[in-house]
Design an enzyme around this catalytic site. Structure first.
Site, short mmCIF file in Angstrom:
data_model
loop_
_atom_site.label_atom_id
_atom_site.label_comp_id
_atom_site.label_asym_id
_atom_site.label_seq_id
_atom_site.Cartn_x
_atom_site.Cartn_y
_atom_site.Cartn_z
N SER A 73 0.75 -1.03 0.22
CA SER A 73 -0.09 0.08 -0.06
C SER A 73 0.83 1.30 0.00
O SER A 73 1.94 1.08 0.55
CB SER A 73 -0.84 0.02 1.30
OG SER A 73 -1.78 -1.02 1.21
N HIS A 166 -10.60 -3.69 -2.60
CA HIS A 166 -10.45 -4.75 -3.54
C HIS A 166 -11.97 -5.10 -4.16
O HIS A 166 -12.55 -4.11 -4.48
CB HIS A 166 -9.81 -5.97 -2.92
CG HIS A 166 -8.63 -5.76 -2.43
ND1 HIS A 166 -7.45 -4.92 -3.00
CD2 HIS A 166 -7.86 -6.41 -1.48
CE1 HIS A 166 -6.40 -4.94 -2.49
NE2 HIS A 166 -6.69 -6.00 -1.42
#
Length: 294
Positions: A73, A166
């Protein structure tokens, strides 16, 4: 790698391992991008060996310098810039790709409430705190968030809302949940920039020609996937965690885009702005290091 690795000499060709461990997630965008490289259909400066894990685990491993090349990330990247640098290819940035906040009912202000989060080092949680600075979080694996919101609790703790990432953005209605806020849309409206979600990092102590070669290899892997979309289908399906074919394709179409081939000048501006805001709220240190492989 030790914490002072950034100040140690760069590795020489003789120091390099025979195979580089490459960490990425089970998500269709990652398996689509990396299949050709993993399968040896394109070549890099060194062979790679897949290490599949969820993104929060990869974030935590990066703090320990465990893998020489890894998905991460952007929020987590800001904490390991002393030892890693981002490739220009393979990352996840874009418009319409942001995490969502979902609830069971009519909840508006999350300050003082508890939100299920997919991890402290996710870009999603950083955005959540930028919008709701007084929020409380309870953390869990990303695929546990929607069930926790639907139940209203996790491990005995109340859950008022959830932060989903996601493929969950395509399936939250199946849990009877409603969207409170699209954090990507909030970011785009506030900055005019695409949202940086995830990057592919390499160790800064790898020789520059190896870093550049890995960037070229990741780009070539994605170009191969575009040219031969059927080649990766079985590999993507094998790792897709019970997604339908429709959700798999929607996931790829959303998260794999021109920024995945090269972050570009606009993508760089977006990453620098996210880093600036993370510094402002104490979530990241200042840095004078280059953010991307030159």
């Amino acid at each position: 790698m030790s914490p002072d690795a950034a100040s140690s000499p760069a590795l020489t060709t003789l120091d390099l391992p025979a195979v580089l461990d490459l960490g990425y997630s089970f998500c269709p965008n990652d398996t689509f991008i990396f299949h050709a490289l993993h399968a040896g259909l394109v070549r890099g400066p060194l062979p790679v060996r897949e290490v599949l894990e969820d993104v929060q685990t990869l974030n935590e491993w990066a703090l320990a310098g465990r893998l020489p090349i890894t998905k991460i990330s952007y929020r987590a990247y800001f904490g390991v810039m002393d030892r890693y640098v981002a490739l220009r290819a393979g990352g996840a940035l874009g418009r319409g790709v942001g995490p969502l906040i979902v609830t069971r009912g009519d909840v508006q202000d999350l300050n003082g409430r508890t939100v299920a989060s997919p991890g402290a080092l996710t870009t999603a949680e950083l955005l959540l705190r930028l919008v709701f600075p007084q929020v409380n979080v309870v953390r869990m694996r990303y695929d546990e968030v929607m069930p926790a919101v639907a139940r209203g609790e996790h491990a005995g703790q109340p859950v008022d809302a959830g932060l989903i990432i996601h493929e969950s953005r395509f399936t939250f209605h199946e849990y009877g949940l409603t969207r409170l806020l699209d954090l990507g849309a909030w970011w785009e409206a506030d900055t005019g920039l695409p949202l940086p979600l995830g990057a592919i990092l390499v160790r800064r102590d790898l020789p520059l020609d190896v870093q550049r070669g890995l960037n070229a290899a990741v780009r070539a892997s994605l170009e191969y996937a575009y040219a031969h979309p059927e080649a990766a289908r079985a590999y993507i399906r094998e790792n897709a965690l019970e997604m339908s074919d429709e959700v798999i394709q929607a996931h790829i179409d959303l998260y794999v885009n021109p920024f995945s081939l090269d972050v570009g000048a606009e993508g760089e501006r977006a990453v620098r702005e996210l880093h600036r805001r993370a510094v402002t709220v104490g979530a990241a240190p200042e840095t004078g290091l280059p953010l991307f492989v030159g």
